[in-house]
Design a protein around this motif. Structure first.
Motif, PDB file in Angstrom:
ATOM      1  N   GLU A  82       0.855  -1.185   0.000  1.00  0.00           N
ATOM      2  CA  GLU A  82       0.000   0.000   0.000  1.00  0.00           C
ATOM      3  C   GLU A  82       0.886   1.229   0.000  1.00  0.00           C
ATOM      4  O   GLU A  82       1.889   1.286   0.714  1.00  0.00           O
ATOM      5  N   ILE A  93      -4.227   7.183  -1.181  1.00  0.00           N
ATOM      6  CA  ILE A  93      -3.936   5.822  -0.734  1.00  0.00           C
ATOM      7  C   ILE A  93      -4.141   4.870  -1.909  1.00  0.00           C
ATOM      8  O   ILE A  93      -5.257   4.722  -2.417  1.00  0.00           O
ATOM      9  N   GLN A  95      -3.967   1.075  -3.125  1.00  0.00           N
ATOM     10  CA  GLN A  95      -3.931  -0.330  -2.720  1.00  0.00           C
ATOM     11  C   GLN A  95      -3.689  -1.163  -3.976  1.00  0.00           C
ATOM     12  O   GLN A  95      -4.589  -1.342  -4.795  1.00  0.00           O
TER      13      GLN A  95
END
Length: 213
Positions: A82, A93, A95
């Motif tokens: 991540e 963010i 992922q």
């Protein structure tokens, strides 16, 4: 001659008093802030554990952190890959496993990783408790309305005596959640080897979720 002896005696007594009482809150604050004011960038390996009280569950993670005066970047490689980038008050963010990019406003858990900002924000000499260890100072601070940081109500950190750097950080919130972070292999004032370090690469298939709207 007598005055010199008196001066030496006073000097010895003052040093004995300093040893007896240890470092003052103001002196330690100045040592830390002076050190971080000199830093243009900070790179370190990072290990963290997060306890979630509602679930009675602890998550362990490892990664690398980089920050300078304007940016904060974290690359986690365990337990999941991540990438987190903080610019101003916006956090990105990514992922990689889900190929998902989340964009939102940063909360206190990420802002608190800007160590220079953290110290200057929460330090209150009347609320600081310092425990002197062999190689470090353990500092705990009770947060009040004047130095509060979002939902965080307690902060504790360990400061190296030799470097004046924070090597461990722990904080808890009003919901009894706790986060413990340690830093190692610290490099100061060095840019990342990769010029594209700050970039989060996405493609046309990446799911983008923007919570700012």
């Amino acid at each position: 001659m007598v005055s010199n002896k008196i001066y030496i005696l006073l000097l010895v007594l003052s040093n004995m008093t300093a040893l007896l009482w240890g470092i003052s809150s103001q002196d330690l604050y100045e040592k830390i802030t002076t050190k971080y004011d000199e830093i243009t960038s900070f790179i370190a390996d990072m290990e963290s554990s997060s306890y979630f009280s509602d679930l009675d569950h602890t998550t362990e993670s490892q990664g690398k952190i980089y920050f300078d005066k304007n940016n904060l970047h974290i690359a986690y490689f365990s337990p999941n890959k991540e990438t987190i980038s903080l610019h101003d008050s916006v956090i990105y963010i990514y992922q990689s496993q889900e190929d998902r990019l989340i964009i939102t406003y940063a909360d206190s858990s990420f802002v608190s990783l800007n160590l220079e900002y953290l110290i200057k924000k929460v330090w209150d000499a009347d609320k600081v408790n310092i425990q002197e260890l062999d190689k470090s100072y353990n500092v705990s601070i009770e947060l009040t309305e004047s130095n509060s940081l979002a939902n965080i109500n307690q902060i504790e950190f360990e400061v190296s005596k030799s470097t004046s750097l924070i090597e461990r950080l722990q904080y808890g919130d009003f919901s009894n959640n706790k986060v413990n972070i340690s830093f190692s292999n610290i490099l100061l004032n060095k840019s990342p080897d990769d010029e594209d370090y700050w970039l989060i690469e996405t493609n046309e298939d990446t799911q983008i979720i923007d919570y700012r709207n």
